[in-house]
Enzyme design. Structure first.
Site, PDB file in Angstrom:
ATOM      1  N   GLY A  57      -8.498  -8.703  -0.264  1.00 36.83           N
ATOM      2  CA  GLY A  57      -7.538  -8.309   0.756  1.00 36.83           C
ATOM      3  C   GLY A  57      -6.050  -9.617   1.039  1.00 36.83           C
ATOM      4  O   GLY A  57      -5.222 -10.020   1.074  1.00 36.83           O
ATOM      5  N   LYS A  96     -17.089 -16.792   4.189  1.00 37.44           N
ATOM      6  CA  LYS A  96     -18.484 -16.645   4.268  1.00 37.44           C
ATOM      7  C   LYS A  96     -18.918 -16.594   2.552  1.00 37.44           C
ATOM      8  O   LYS A  96     -18.996 -15.192   2.567  1.00 37.44           O
ATOM      9  CB  LYS A  96     -18.457 -16.508   5.450  1.00 37.44           C
ATOM     10  N   ARG A 118       1.300  -1.110  -0.034  1.00 40.03           N
ATOM     11  CA  ARG A 118       0.588   0.185  -0.060  1.00 40.03           C
ATOM     12  C   ARG A 118       1.238   1.052   0.171  1.00 40.03           C
ATOM     13  O   ARG A 118       0.333   2.450  -0.764  1.00 40.03           O
ATOM     14  CB  ARG A 118      -1.023   0.105   1.271  1.00 40.03           C
ATOM     15  N   GLY A 137     -12.244  -4.832   0.543  1.00 38.28           N
ATOM     16  CA  GLY A 137     -13.935  -4.160   0.611  1.00 38.28           C
ATOM     17  C   GLY A 137     -14.457  -3.457  -0.036  1.00 38.28           C
ATOM     18  O   GLY A 137     -14.920  -3.595  -0.625  1.00 38.28           O
TER      19      GLY A 137
HETATM   20  P1  ADP Z   1     -11.059 -12.220   1.052  1.00 32.89           P
HETATM   21  O1  ADP Z   1     -10.156 -11.089   1.889  1.00 32.89           O
HETATM   22  O2  ADP Z   1      -9.486 -11.943  -0.324  1.00 32.89           O
HETATM   23  O3  ADP Z   1     -12.415 -11.194  -0.058  1.00 32.89           O
HETATM   24  P2  ADP Z   1     -11.867 -13.559   2.494  1.00 32.89           P
HETATM   25  O4  ADP Z   1     -11.956 -12.592   3.650  1.00 32.89           O
HETATM   26  O5  ADP Z   1     -13.325 -13.720   2.263  1.00 32.89           O
HETATM   27  O6  ADP Z   1     -10.782 -13.046   1.663  1.00 32.89           O
HETATM   28  O7  ADP Z   1     -12.048 -14.797   3.015  1.00 32.89           O
HETATM   29  C1  ADP Z   1     -10.436 -15.290   3.187  1.00 32.89           C
HETATM   30  C2  ADP Z   1     -10.638 -16.313   4.879  1.00 32.89           C
HETATM   31  O8  ADP Z   1     -11.117 -17.524   4.009  1.00 32.89           O
HETATM   32  C3  ADP Z   1      -9.121 -17.068   4.725  1.00 32.89           C
HETATM   33  O9  ADP Z   1      -9.103 -16.480   5.773  1.00 32.89           O
HETATM   34  C4  ADP Z   1      -9.696 -18.309   4.403  1.00 32.89           C
HETATM   35  O10 ADP Z   1      -8.863 -19.581   5.160  1.00 32.89           O
HETATM   36  C5  ADP Z   1     -11.069 -19.059   4.819  1.00 32.89           C
HETATM   37  N1  ADP Z   1     -11.400 -19.707   4.225  1.00 32.89           N
HETATM   38  C6  ADP Z   1     -10.629 -20.120   2.675  1.00 32.89           C
HETATM   39  N2  ADP Z   1     -11.200 -21.232   2.930  1.00 32.89           N
HETATM   40  C7  ADP Z   1     -11.904 -22.023   4.110  1.00 32.89           C
HETATM   41  C8  ADP Z   1     -12.898 -23.141   4.027  1.00 32.89           C
HETATM   42  N3  ADP Z   1     -12.706 -24.365   3.136  1.00 32.89           N
HETATM   43  N4  ADP Z   1     -13.039 -22.937   5.109  1.00 32.89           N
HETATM   44  C9  ADP Z   1     -12.434 -22.246   6.419  1.00 32.89           C
HETATM   45  N5  ADP Z   1     -12.025 -20.376   5.525  1.00 32.89           N
HETATM   46  C10 ADP Z   1     -11.823 -20.633   4.729  1.00 32.89           C
END
Ligand code: ADP
Ligand code: MG
Length: 398
Positions: A353, A200, A35, A377
């Site tokens: 992120g 989620k 960043r 976000g």
């Molecule tokens: P981003 O920041 O890229 O948008 P998210 O914040 O939605 O992604 O999700 C990231 C998290 O999802 C990671 O910490 C990862 O460990 C978790 N994750 C990925 N697959 C699974 C899974 N099958 N079960 C639980 N957590 C998971």
């Protein structure tokens, strides 16, 4: 949206919002300066105009209190190294002292103010409190440049209120990031593929809804995949699941069929007997997740199938890891996707992120991607088609 070239910046005093919210380790050392590096082009542009650059940023969530561990002092040091010139860090937040320091700073200089979130008015729900804080900066700022893409989805004093008080424009980073995501929404090169994962499904319903009518392929992985499996009537064992969203997910699957969008779900998984890097693991098909086990990554057949789709795409947008990449046994799916993107000739964008962090942790060559967003976000909300307050104010709307 107004650009830097729309403002007569020569020899002026510019308040520049950056997003220097960088990760720090337990000793306060910056572990990833993406960043800070992303802010350099705008800072250098302003210096070339002989502007006096005064930077506003937050770091972490101090919740309106002074938290020494969240001081921007280490950022000032790193910024000075990257710019190869002195950066004057101002620890005092007393408005009179800040005004004096700014007026005494020479043209063509860089000053970084202390964490704006040490002041509760920065993130106040009350717009008049936010405006009062912004008025302190407007005492000395002739122009405001908004370059913290990671915060443009927030209504905060240093993002929205100040932009309404002084003549303002988007910085080069905000302009570039908005341009990338606008192009993805409006006119992606086709076939276009979106890969969604992360934890989620509930966090990403808005993105799925917005992108479904615009893409050719939607690949699902990560924790959100299991709610899709539930919607198909499959057993998911102890995997992450959100039964409340099964209906939404079922509707998305029907809509995909109607629109002719290829919505792909994992066909196999790496499952574990506990949420632990040392857990017992096995590879199972999507139809046979054992009741006491949990899916923590996509399996090898899925990785291959997704890599093939990526290889045939002209645009690939990725948000959300395919598995729990923080633990080595469950990082393979995320690594496979990152590598397939890195090797593809498509226009490739990473928008989350944790996905961007995964690319760095797994040591995939970052230069092989066309765009890695600095705002998780903000990029999600952009893709949801929402109006982002920090951008709307630069267009003269509120
Ligand atoms: P981003 O920041 O890229 O948008 P998210 O914040 O939605 O992604 O999700 C990231 C998290 O999802 C990671 O910490 C990862 O460990 C978790 N994750 C990925 N697959 C699974 C899974 N099958 N079960 C639980 N957590 C998971
Ligand atoms: Mg995240």
């Amino acid at each position: 949206m107004r650009s830097l070239s729309d403002l007569p910046l020569g020899n002026s005093t510019v308040a520049l919002r950056c997003d220097f919210n960088v990760p720090l380790d337990s000793r306060g050392v910056i572990t990833d300066d993406l960043r800070i590096r992303a802010a350099l082009p705008t800072i250098e542009y302003l210096l070339a105009q002989s502007a006096k650059v005064v930077i506003l940023s937050h770091l972490g969530r101090p919740k309106g209190q002074t938290v020494d561990a969240l001081s921007l002092a280490p950022v000032a040091k790193r910024l000075a190294e990257l710019l190869n010139r002195p950066v004057n860090f101002l620890a005092s937040r007393d408005p009179a002292e800040v005004s004096r320091a700014v007026s005494e700073a020479p043209a063509n200089s860089v000053t970084l103010l202390e964490n704006v979130r040490f002041d509760p008015r920065e993130t106040s729900k009350d717009p008049s409190e936010r405006e009062a804080l912004a008025r302190e900066w407007a005492q000395w700022a002739e122009f405001f440049v908004s370059d913290g893409f990671g915060v443009v989805h927030r209504s905060q004093a240093s993002v929205t209120e100040i932009a309404a008080l002084v003549p303002s424009a988007a910085g080069l980073l905000v302009e570039r990031e908005s341009g990338v995501f606008a192009a993805i929404l409006d006119a992606p090169a086709r076939p276009s593929t979106v890969i969604l994962g992360g934890s989620k499904v509930g966090d990403k319903l808005g993105v799925i809804e917005s992108l479904l009518p615009r893409v050719d392929n939607l690949l699902i992985g990560g924790g959100m995949a299991y709610t899709f499996l539930l919607a198909q009537g499959k057993e998911v064992g102890q995997s992450l699941q959100q039964p409340d969203f099964v209906e939404d997910v079922r509707a998305f699957m029907a809509q995909a069929t109607e629109l002719g969008v290829r919505l792909l779900l994992p066909v196999d998984f790496v499952v574990a007997d506990s949420f632990d890097a040392k857990a017992k693991t096995q590879i199972v098909s999507a139809d046979s997740i054992p009741a006491d086990w949990m899916g923590l990554d996509i399996g090898p057949l899925t990785r291959q199938e997704y890599a093939d789709v990526i290889a045939q795409s002209a645009t690939v947008v990725w948000n959300g890891p395919m598995g729990v990449f923080e633990m080595e046994p469950f990082a393979g799916g995320t690594l496979a996707i990152a590598q397939a993107m890195a090797e593809s000739g498509a226009y490739t964008v990473i928008g989350g992120g944790d996905s961007a962090a995964a690319v760095r942790v797994l040591e995939v060559d970052e230069t092989k991607f066309d765009h890695i967003s600095t705002g998780g976000g903000a990029s999600l909300e952009f893709l949801e088609g929402k109006s982002l307050p920090g951008l709307a104010v630069l267009k003269g709307q509120k």
